[in-house]
Design a protein around this motif. Structure first.
Motif, short mmCIF file in Angstrom:
data_model
loop_
_atom_site.label_atom_id
_atom_site.label_comp_id
_atom_site.label_asym_id
_atom_site.label_seq_id
_atom_site.Cartn_x
_atom_site.Cartn_y
_atom_site.Cartn_z
N PHE A 125 0.90 -1.25 -0.09
CA PHE A 125 -0.05 0.00 0.08
C PHE A 125 0.80 1.20 0.24
CE2 PHE A 125 -2.74 3.23 1.84
CZ PHE A 125 -3.76 3.07 0.93
N ARG A 126 0.57 2.28 -0.68
CA ARG A 126 1.40 3.18 -1.13
C ARG A 126 1.54 4.31 0.22
NH1 ARG A 126 -3.42 3.80 -3.40
NH2 ARG A 126 -4.50 5.68 -3.18
N ALA A 127 2.83 4.72 0.42
CA ALA A 127 2.87 5.73 1.49
C ALA A 127 2.94 7.03 1.01
CB ALA A 127 4.44 5.27 2.08
N ARG A 128 2.01 7.64 0.42
CA ARG A 128 1.68 9.02 -0.03
C ARG A 128 1.22 9.91 0.71
NH1 ARG A 128 1.10 8.46 -6.65
NH2 ARG A 128 2.00 10.55 -6.33
N PHE A 129 0.94 9.62 2.03
CA PHE A 129 0.16 10.60 2.87
C PHE A 129 1.05 10.84 4.14
CE2 PHE A 129 -2.54 7.34 1.02
CZ PHE A 129 -3.42 7.92 0.10
N SER B 297 2.89 6.19 13.69
CA SER B 297 3.28 5.81 12.12
C SER B 297 2.29 5.43 11.42
CB SER B 297 4.26 4.72 12.40
OG SER B 297 4.81 4.32 11.34
N LEU B 298 2.42 5.83 9.97
CA LEU B 298 1.52 5.62 8.98
C LEU B 298 2.19 4.38 8.31
CD1 LEU B 298 0.36 9.00 7.81
CD2 LEU B 298 -0.82 7.23 9.44
N LEU B 299 3.45 4.02 8.34
CA LEU B 299 4.09 2.96 7.46
C LEU B 299 3.75 1.63 8.03
CD1 LEU B 299 7.65 4.73 7.68
CD2 LEU B 299 5.85 4.75 6.03
N ALA B 300 3.66 0.79 7.29
CA ALA B 300 3.44 -0.68 7.54
C ALA B 300 4.18 -1.26 8.75
CB ALA B 300 3.51 -1.54 6.23
N ASP B 301 3.67 -2.25 9.42
CA ASP B 301 4.37 -2.53 10.68
C ASP B 301 4.51 -4.19 10.72
OD1 ASP B 301 5.16 -2.91 13.15
OD2 ASP B 301 3.30 -2.82 14.17
N GLY B 302 5.78 -4.32 9.93
CA GLY B 302 6.13 -5.95 9.89
C GLY B 302 5.53 -6.78 8.91
N VAL B 303 5.10 -5.87 7.88
CA VAL B 303 4.56 -6.51 6.65
C VAL B 303 5.22 -5.97 5.43
CG1 VAL B 303 2.29 -7.41 7.59
CG2 VAL B 303 2.47 -5.23 6.44
N TYR B 304 5.40 -6.72 4.57
CA TYR B 304 6.20 -6.19 3.13
C TYR B 304 5.71 -7.33 2.02
CZ TYR B 304 9.29 -9.73 5.77
OH TYR B 304 9.78 -10.67 6.47
N ALA C 109 3.05 1.43 3.27
CA ALA C 109 2.24 1.94 4.47
C ALA C 109 0.96 1.20 4.75
CB ALA C 109 1.90 3.30 3.98
N LYS C 110 0.47 1.55 5.87
CA LYS C 110 -0.83 1.18 6.25
C LYS C 110 -1.89 1.58 5.36
CE LYS C 110 0.77 1.00 11.04
NZ LYS C 110 0.71 1.78 12.48
N ALA C 111 -2.89 0.65 5.14
CA ALA C 111 -3.76 1.15 4.33
C ALA C 111 -4.61 2.27 5.14
CB ALA C 111 -4.89 0.14 3.95
N ARG C 112 -5.40 3.29 4.44
CA ARG C 112 -6.11 4.27 5.55
C ARG C 112 -7.51 3.89 5.62
NH1 ARG C 112 -5.21 10.33 3.67
NH2 ARG C 112 -6.06 9.58 1.68
N THR C 113 -8.18 3.97 6.83
CA THR C 113 -9.55 3.95 7.04
C THR C 113 -9.95 5.14 7.51
OG1 THR C 113 -8.85 3.12 9.57
CG2 THR C 113 -9.13 1.38 7.88
N VAL C 114 -9.21 6.01 8.16
CA VAL C 114 -9.58 7.43 8.53
C VAL C 114 -9.02 8.14 7.24
CG1 VAL C 114 -9.68 9.25 10.05
CG2 VAL C 114 -9.76 6.73 11.02
#
Length: 311
Positions: free
Chosen positions: A102-106, A114-121, A189-194
């Motif tokens: 998922f893109r880290a464009r925010f 943190s908005l970045l992914a946590d332990g997944v890739y 990054a993490k997918a945004r829900t908010v």
């Protein structure tokens, strides 16, 4: 026009479709859709029979490994031969084979989180965690800038040096090196829900502007009228009017597999036009029976703004 067509050959009154394709690809660095070329697309057309009809991936032959049509994103230059990405955010595949995060464009954090992914890739990624969008500085910090060619490095220096990011590097070098290490150029990054920059950060039900359920407007109102780029966009001033007696049915537009969006860019394509030849409307069976409409009938569709079309 001399400037507009400086990269496009004209044969009589006909511009070269190949040159046009190259031109719009050159304009799509910021979204990661520059891996197409007329030659690659023609090759897909020529060898359509090599593509699996379920996975859409070529099995052997000159297009081996490509997804049909090079779906977005198709990274880097055409010479990189990125296969395209059939399913967004499929981390079970390496990025070089059509996988994606998922893109880290925010940004990288918000409100201290943190908005970045946590332990997944994605598969085979050399960064085993979340990471931001790639820049030249990031390549330098990782020690990956040594993978750039002299030409790529010179192009990056000419843009903004270490501050050059994958979207502004017209050589495609930053994208190429990121993918060499099986990382997505636009980050992980993490997918945004908010979605904090949307009118409703968390989706809310709002009644259609021309709703026939006037009893719901108070509880589920639309937005106030707005002005975007000096253009007024009307919401509340339309919804406050009751059109339900004359127009009791809500029309909702949709998308078709055969067309991009509403089709304004793709209806001129003869192959797609052959697949979906007619405009049509779908009506709830009860409403259709009340109006004595039979399947296959032509009907007039009109709205409060005065538009009227037969489909």
């Amino acid at each position: 026009t001399d400037r507009m067509f400086r990269n496009i050959a004209i044969d009589g009154d006909e511009p070269s479709i190949e040159d046009i394709t190259r031109e719009f690809n050159r304009g799509m660095w910021t979204i990661g859709y520059t891996g197409q070329s007329p030659e690659r697309l023609k090759k897909h057309m020529k060898y359509q029979h090599h593509f699996d009809k379920t996975t859409l991936r070529a099995v052997g032959g000159p297009c081996d490994g490509d997804f049909y049509g090079l779906p977005w994103p198709s990274w880097g230059t055409p010479e990189m031969n990125h296969p395209g990405t059939a399913n967004l955010y499929d981390m079970s595949l390496p990025v070089s084979e059509g996988g994606l995060t998922f893109r880290a464009r925010f940004g990288v954090e918000r409100d201290g989180e943190s908005l970045l992914a946590d332990g997944v890739y994605s598969k085979n990624s050399e960064i085993k965690d979340g990471y931001p969008e790639f820049t030249m500085q990031m390549l330098m910090d990782l020690g990956w800038d040594g993978d750039l060619t002299a030409e790529e490095r010179a192009s990056i220096e000419a843009v903004a040096g270490p501050e050059t990011n994958w979207k502004t590097d017209l050589s495609g070098g930053i994208q190429r090196v990121a993918i060499k290490h099986e990382c997505a150029p636009f980050g992980n990054a993490k997918a945004r829900t908010v979605v904090w920059n949307f009118p409703d950060p968390i989706p809310l039900h709002r009644e259609p502007l021309y709703t026939n359920r006037r009893d719901l407007v108070k509880d589920y109102p639309t937005y106030e009228d707005k002005t975007f780029w000096r253009v007024p966009t009307l919401y509340e001033s339309i919804q406050k009017n009751d059109f339900s007696k004359e127009f009791p049915i809500i029309l909702t537009s949709g998308r078709l597999v055969e067309y991009e969006g509403g089709g304004d860019e793709t209806r001129s394509n003869p192959w797609l036009a052959e697949l979906q030849q007619e405009m049509f409307i779908e009506v709830n069976p009860r409403d259709a029976n009340n109006l004595n409409i039979r399947d296959g009938n032509d009907v007039w569709v009109s709205g409060p703004e005065g538009a009227r079309i037969k489909v």
